[in-house]
Design a protein around this motif. Structure first.
Motif, PDB file in Angstrom:
ATOM      1  N   ALA A   1       0.920  -1.224  -0.022  1.00  0.00           N
ATOM      2  CA  ALA A   1      -0.021   0.000  -0.089  1.00  0.00           C
ATOM      3  C   ALA A   1       0.953   1.272  -0.188  1.00  0.00           C
ATOM      4  O   ALA A   1       1.869   1.144   0.367  1.00  0.00           O
ATOM      5  N   GLU A   2       0.238   2.193  -0.636  1.00  0.00           N
ATOM      6  CA  GLU A   2       0.991   3.514  -0.533  1.00  0.00           C
ATOM      7  C   GLU A   2       0.035   4.573  -0.447  1.00  0.00           C
ATOM      8  O   GLU A   2      -1.094   4.444  -0.730  1.00  0.00           O
ATOM      9  N   ASN A   3       0.480   5.784   0.199  1.00  0.00           N
ATOM     10  CA  ASN A   3      -0.433   7.026   0.373  1.00  0.00           C
ATOM     11  C   ASN A   3      -0.478   7.583  -0.958  1.00  0.00           C
ATOM     12  O   ASN A   3       0.510   7.884  -1.632  1.00  0.00           O
ATOM     13  N   ASN A   4      -1.624   8.143  -1.380  1.00  0.00           N
ATOM     14  CA  ASN A   4      -1.324   9.193  -2.461  1.00  0.00           C
ATOM     15  C   ASN A   4      -1.007  10.329  -2.066  1.00  0.00           C
ATOM     16  O   ASN A   4      -0.962  10.963  -0.894  1.00  0.00           O
ATOM     17  N   ASN A   5      -0.641  11.070  -3.212  1.00  0.00           N
ATOM     18  CA  ASN A   5      -0.114  12.495  -2.787  1.00  0.00           C
ATOM     19  C   ASN A   5      -1.102  13.572  -2.446  1.00  0.00           C
ATOM     20  O   ASN A   5      -1.043  14.361  -1.438  1.00  0.00           O
ATOM     21  N   ASP A   6      -2.091  13.414  -3.078  1.00  0.00           N
ATOM     22  CA  ASP A   6      -3.399  14.318  -2.563  1.00  0.00           C
ATOM     23  C   ASP A   6      -4.297  13.630  -1.369  1.00  0.00           C
ATOM     24  O   ASP A   6      -4.002  14.110  -0.394  1.00  0.00           O
TER      25      ASP A   6
END
Ligand code: ADP
Length: 403
Positions: free
Chosen positions: A377-382
């Motif tokens: 999983a990764e966090n989105n930039n926005d």
């Protein structure tokens, strides 16, 4: 290469350590060999597998503690003994190398699985074992690394894991029950009203056959719709053995998106699907990969519960990636993940939901691991998070070669 040195020495001391028998080494040589050997022995002890090191005659030159535990022997009882003390091939055929046949061992170079062996513990009890051999030549000697896997234990574990996966699948589907019932109700209601209309048309004189034909066509279409819903539900809750086949990942994902369609509407969430036209097939189990997708989509919906309805959106993309992989991305606009959660969420029983089981992601990860892929999983930039699944495409799956 300590193992080769061990293989070269043909006698062993009382503690099971290999004793130098020839070459009259200098003190420095001896010191280097002994520390190299200790290092090698320690490395073997750390591996969570039963390992035997055999010399060219199939005699055990080294065994790690896991192997001693598996077979119930002390170290000294095994060193210098033929490997047949522990494992026998059930069927010898032309493909099965003989431990005492160095030429066959040498030909078996690389990785050679022997998956139907009978293993015997010191107490006389037996178990089915799989042995993976790595034979290689070093300094003119044939050395064999044998990994012994207790099949009963492994299969029991696999079966339990599959049972658990099935249970969570059924419980996940439970969350969809009301929206699925609604989805099923729609075509059934349409069928009923069409039949009632047809009954009315039948009483007319003359009967409008064209109109009646249209009504019957509609009934057939609605019936297909209903049976599609049932097919999709059954496909997911099905319980069965792992069935690894070449799969069109696009159809796997489309089915799951269709399955959550009503739930998405109830939650005011839009789901978009973007599939690359040049997607290669993958080898996998359809039901299990659907389970992963189902889990990722429902998690994405949950993460957006507090978000204003206009922003509730999940984008699913499928595209080819580097090194023969296929990449699925499930991107939401929810609350995202704090840094400490990025890894924790894949641990069993980790949940932030009042009714959560905390098993979805850990099971999904083990399913993807089993497919030799990766889930992260990764966090989105926005805002929100993206969950990625990378799977080897059909051609790149090493399973084809080894099984
Ligand atoms: P459960 O859904 O039962 O909690 P999971 O293993 O599927 O179990 O998920 C574990 C936790 O991971 C969730 O409780 C949630 O905190 C977090 N999580 C999962 N998906 C997302 C997502 N898309 N966005 C933010 N957090 C998520």
């Amino acid at each position: 290469m300590a193992s080769a040195r061990i293989a070269r020495r043909k006698t062993y001391d009382g503690a099971g350590r290999a004793v130098l028998a020839h070459d009259s080494p200098t003190d420095a040589d001896e010191h280097e060999q002994v520390s190299g050997e200790r290092y090698f022995r320690e490395a073997l002890a750390l591996l969570p597998l039963a390992i035997l090191i055999l010399d060219e005659r199939g005699v055990m030159a080294m065994v790690n503690p896991q192997a001693q535990r598996l077979f119930g022997y002390e170290h000294e009882e095994l060193i210098g003994k033929p490997v047949e003390l522990l494992v026998h091939a059930l069927h010898f055929d032309s493909h099965t190398p003989r431990w005492d046949d160095p030429v066959a061992m040498q030909q078996a170079r690389g990785f050679l699985p022997l998956d139907d062996l009978r293993a015997r513990r010191k107490d006389g009890t037996e178990f089915r074992a799989e042995v993976d051999l790595s034979a290689f030549r070093f300094d003119g000697e044939h050395v064999t690394l044998a990994f012994v896997i207790d099949k009963t234990e492994r299969y029991e574990l696999l079966r339990q894991r599959q049972d658990l996966a099935h249970l969570t699948r059924v419980s996940t589907m439970g969350q969809l029950a009301s929206s699925l019932a609604h989805e099923l109700n729609q075509p059934l209601t349409a069928i009923l009203s069409n039949v009632q209309a047809a009954q009315r048309f039948m009483t007319a004189d003359p009967i409008d056959l064209a109109e009646l034909r249209d009504i019957l066509n509609d009934i057939v279409q609605d019936d297909y719709r209903a049976s599609e819903v049932i097919r999709r539900i059954r496909a997911v809750v099905k319980k069965g053995d792992l069935d690894v086949i070449p799969l069109d990942l696009a159809s796997v994902v489309r089915d799951v998106v269709a399955l959550v369609h009503s739930d998405a509407i109830v939650r005011g969430t839009r789901v978009t699907l973007d599939i690359d036209a040049a997607l290669p097939p993958v080898r996998g189990d359809r039901v299990q990969l659907q389970q992963v997708m189902l889990n990722l989509l429902l998690n994405a919906f949950d993460a957006m519960n507090e978000v204003p309805p206009v922003d509730r959106m999940v984008c699913v993309t499928l595209k080819p990636a580097d090194r023969g992989m296929v990449l699925i991305a499930v991107r939401d606009r929810g609350h995202g993940l704090t840094a400490d959660k990025l890894d924790k969420i894949f641990k069993p029983f980790f949940t932030s939901k009042p009714q959560g089981l905390g098993l979805g992601l850990s099971i999904s990860r083990s399913i993807i691991d089993m497919h030799r892929g990766r889930l992260w999983a990764e966090n989105n930039n926005d805002r929100g998070a993206t969950f990625y699944v990378a799977l080897p495409s059909g051609d790149a799956t090493p399973e084809d070669k080894s099984r």
